[in-house]
Each structure stands twice: as C-alpha cells, then as structure tokens.
Design an enzyme around this catalytic site. Sequence first.
Site, PDB file in Angstrom:
ATOM      1  N   SER A 195      36.249  36.844  32.836  1.00 22.97           N
ATOM      2  CA  SER A 195      34.832  36.066  33.029  1.00 22.97           C
ATOM      3  C   SER A 195      33.575  36.982  31.810  1.00 22.97           C
ATOM      4  CB  SER A 195      34.455  35.799  34.250  1.00 22.97           C
ATOM      5  OG  SER A 195      34.207  37.060  34.738  1.00 22.97           O
ATOM      6  N   GLY A 199      18.927  32.946  40.487  1.00 22.57           N
ATOM      7  CA  GLY A 199      20.340  32.608  41.266  1.00 22.57           C
ATOM      8  C   GLY A 199      20.416  34.135  42.047  1.00 22.57           C
ATOM      9  N   GLY A 200      20.402  33.153  43.404  1.00 25.18           N
ATOM     10  CA  GLY A 200      19.837  34.133  44.545  1.00 25.18           C
ATOM     11  C   GLY A 200      21.454  34.213  45.535  1.00 25.18           C
ATOM     12  N   VAL A 232      25.017  36.579  45.040  1.00 18.42           N
ATOM     13  CA  VAL A 232      26.001  38.188  45.330  1.00 18.42           C
ATOM     14  C   VAL A 232      25.172  38.539  43.445  1.00 18.42           C
ATOM     15  CG1 VAL A 232      27.459  39.743  44.888  1.00 18.42           C
ATOM     16  CG2 VAL A 232      27.773  37.752  46.545  1.00 18.42           C
ATOM     17  N   GLY A 258      22.726  37.978  41.862  1.00 17.69           N
ATOM     18  CA  GLY A 258      20.517  37.540  42.041  1.00 17.69           C
ATOM     19  C   GLY A 258      20.593  38.771  42.846  1.00 17.69           C
ATOM     20  N   GLU A 299      21.737  41.413  44.413  1.00 21.42           N
ATOM     21  CA  GLU A 299      21.955  42.805  44.606  1.00 21.42           C
ATOM     22  C   GLU A 299      20.912  43.817  43.067  1.00 21.42           C
ATOM     23  OE1 GLU A 299      26.455  42.920  45.521  1.00 21.42           O
ATOM     24  OE2 GLU A 299      25.761  43.996  43.666  1.00 21.42           O
ATOM     25  N   HIS A 359      31.954  56.471  69.560  1.00 19.30           N
ATOM     26  CA  HIS A 359      30.594  56.849  69.411  1.00 19.30           C
ATOM     27  C   HIS A 359      29.841  57.681  69.014  1.00 19.30           C
ATOM     28  CE1 HIS A 359      26.366  55.684  71.526  1.00 19.30           C
ATOM     29  NE2 HIS A 359      26.448  57.382  72.331  1.00 19.30           N
TER      30      HIS A 359
END
Length: 462
Positions: free
Chosen positions: A144, A179-180, A182, A184, A186, A439
């Site tokens: 892509s 664009g919000g 992934v 955007g 990051e 822990h």
Amino acid sequence: MANDASTVFDLVILGGGSGGYAAALRGAQLGLDVALIEKDKVGGTCLHRGCIPTKALLHAGEVADQARESEQFGVKATFEGIDIAGVHKYKDGVISGLYKGLQGLVASRKVTYIEGEGRLSSPTSVDVNGQRIQGRHVLLATGSVPKSLPGLEIDGNRIISSDHALVLDRVPKSAIILGGGVIGVEFASAWKSFGSDVTVVEGLKHLVPVEDENSSKLLERAFRKRGIKFNLGTFFQKAEYTQDGVKVTLADGKEFEAEVLLVAVGRGPVSQGLGYEEQGVAMDRGYVLVDEYMRTNVPTISAVGDLVPTLQLAHVGFAEGILVAERLAGLKTVPIDYDGVPRVTYCHPEVASVGITEAKAKEIYGADKVVALKYNLAGNGKSKILNTAGEIKLVQVKDGAVVGVHMVGDRMGEQVGEAQLIYNWEALPAEVAQLIHAHPTQNEALGEAHLALAGKPLHSHD
C-alpha cells in the site's frame, strides 16, 4: 519479452514486504522453490517507511520527554533540544541493521531474489527486467501507499504524507495532522515530544475511532494533558497555502493554520497497472479479493497484506504469507481470526487491544449478556513507578469467556501478548485469576483485572 523457461518456480511472489517475504521464507523452509520480486528493498513499508522508523521516532520523543521531566524522579538532566540529523542517524541505523539481517535470511533460505518492477503477465507468470518468471503459483503482495482526499494534493513540501514526515529535515514549529487514526496520533505524539505545536483533525467523533470508545476517551484525555490539540466530528473541506504555511478549512467553516499539513487518512492498495485485472483477478476499490485462505478467484493466484481488505498490520501480513506458504506446501491450515490479532498504537500513552469492543459484543450477544470491567493503572505499582496513567478494560460474555481486552497506558503494547492468549484461548476470568503474575510489573494489572472480574479483587475496590 524473453521467456526464461529454464526454471519454473513453485511460488513466484510479487512484492517483498511483510506478507511477501514471510511467504518466501516459510515456503523455502518447507522445500518450495521460491522467487521473490521486489522493486525497492526487501522489508517493504513496515521496515523502511512504517512500523520501524515511526517507533524509532517515538522512542526518541520518549527520551526527550524523560529528559524534560527528569527532576520529578530526582535526576538532574537538561534538555537542550532535538538534533533532527542525529535522530535520523539513530533511526536509519536501526533500519539498516534489520535490513541487513533480513537480506541474510532471504539468502540463507536459498530464495531467488529479483530486484525490479514486476507485472503479472499470466495466471502463472510475472514479467520483470525483460524476463518472464514462471511459477506453479503466484502470490500478489504489492502492499500500500499513503492515501489522500479528493482535491488535496500531497506536494511533499508543506502538504506531506507519512513517507515525507519520516525524512523531514526539521522539527516543524506547528503541524496540522489530518486523520486521528494510528498514523495520525503516532506522529502527533512524536512531534509534540520534539516540541511542535500539534493539532489533529479527525472527521469521526473520536481519536483512534476503531478502538473501544473508552480507550479513545482515555487517549483524548491524555492528549489534552500533553497539550496536543484536536478537533473531532467535522470533516475536512480544503487546504491552501498561506504566506509561510498551510491553512485548513473544515466543513463547518472552522480554520486552522500551521507550518505543515500531514495527511494521515490511511493507506490504499498498490494494484493499478500491474496486470491484475487483465488476468481476471477479482478486485474491489483497488483491493484484491480473497477467501479465508487468501485465495483469489484465479486458482493459481493468492494475495496477502495491505493489498487485500484485511487489517493493515505488518504482523497480519506475516501471518497471511505464512498461511499461503503452508497451504501450498500441503500443510493443514486454519483461517486467521482477525479479531484475535493484537493491535497497538504506539503514541504516548500507548493504546493496545485484542478481541472485540464492548459495543460490538453487545451487538453480537445482546446488551444484557455482556459484562465490562475497568481496572485503573493507579492501583498498579509499576505503572505508578513509571508515572503512567490509564486503564485495562475487559469485555466478557456473562458467565463466559473474555472477548475483548482494551488497554491504555505507557508500555501497554508489551502486555498485549498475554491478552492475545486470553482471547484466543477463550479463557474464563477465573482461569486467568488462578495464574500468578510477577510483582511489581505492569503485566500484573492484567491479572488484577481478571481477579476483579472473577469476583475476588485484590488491589481494587469491589
């Protein structure tokens, strides 16, 4: 076109990104004679223009934030600014090391690697560099590229894509990110850490809109605290140059100005002009259509990765490529459960999830059959030490398995491995609650959340 009929490969792969090279490595491992064709560099978008370089930038940003905030930990450090050339040197060094290793892997598995721009020339061949490469099966894995919107031209100068952002020779004083999702958030996170004034514009009503709504709200709260601005619920209308930057106008008339505009509206498949349609491969909006075994409608052709309409994640490409190689080698294969794939957004704080959202669970099982529990990281010792806030949210079918794990907080991407096992093995809360978690770790928060869901909370209120 010269016909190189001396060799007929078992598998000819067009595209050397995550899906293509995974299929090549696994196929060769299983005894298939494999040819891998790539026009650029093996490793594709993920290694060279995606996952790896963006995470390197984000880590550099994390180091910058730690330097700024060191005094709260009793450490006296000074932050003197970002040396962007040094950041790129570090980032490129990471890429270079991984690239050399990958080249060595391809060579060691005896994969025939062909550098050049290939084109599907028949259901069993690819033309490249004046030769026709014949195969019993062809795998399409051409990946892509960044998308834009109608009327919005990415010029690589003031209006840029993620490809341009990764090699930008400066830290922009101000940036609008369109664009919000992934990509955007990051870049918003990294640039804010570097000192930029950042505004994210997202047409839908939440950041990371495919995540559980609770995760989106937690991220929005964290971004507000960090000073990252965002505008939600109104779509983009136009962008135009100003004297020294870009002005963005939204559908409601609201305007934003900044030095650069990063267009981060997703990625589209690379499929035009490659001979797919001419050979009868079924397509939809540029994507190659496949069944659950990654088979196209042409019996000798499969397709994987961002080229097909599944999750655009490198690890999905790996899994799809491996599935194809194993199917062609005669192994029994199982279709991928895409809900069971872990998803991580590496902003600060991180957003990680596996399974389905609470809204989706209610749609499938009915609202009265779904139980949701939130465990606040304020009760987790290691998260307090790291000074990170967030939550782990579990979605359970009433009296049944956990069908969704949604986490927000620093390093939550490192916790998604156990979450993946919980979802994919259809674990009951009581079964996870029996496991002893170390822990103090952040991983312990997953155990505590399941203790609470099983009706026996420890470090959380009833």
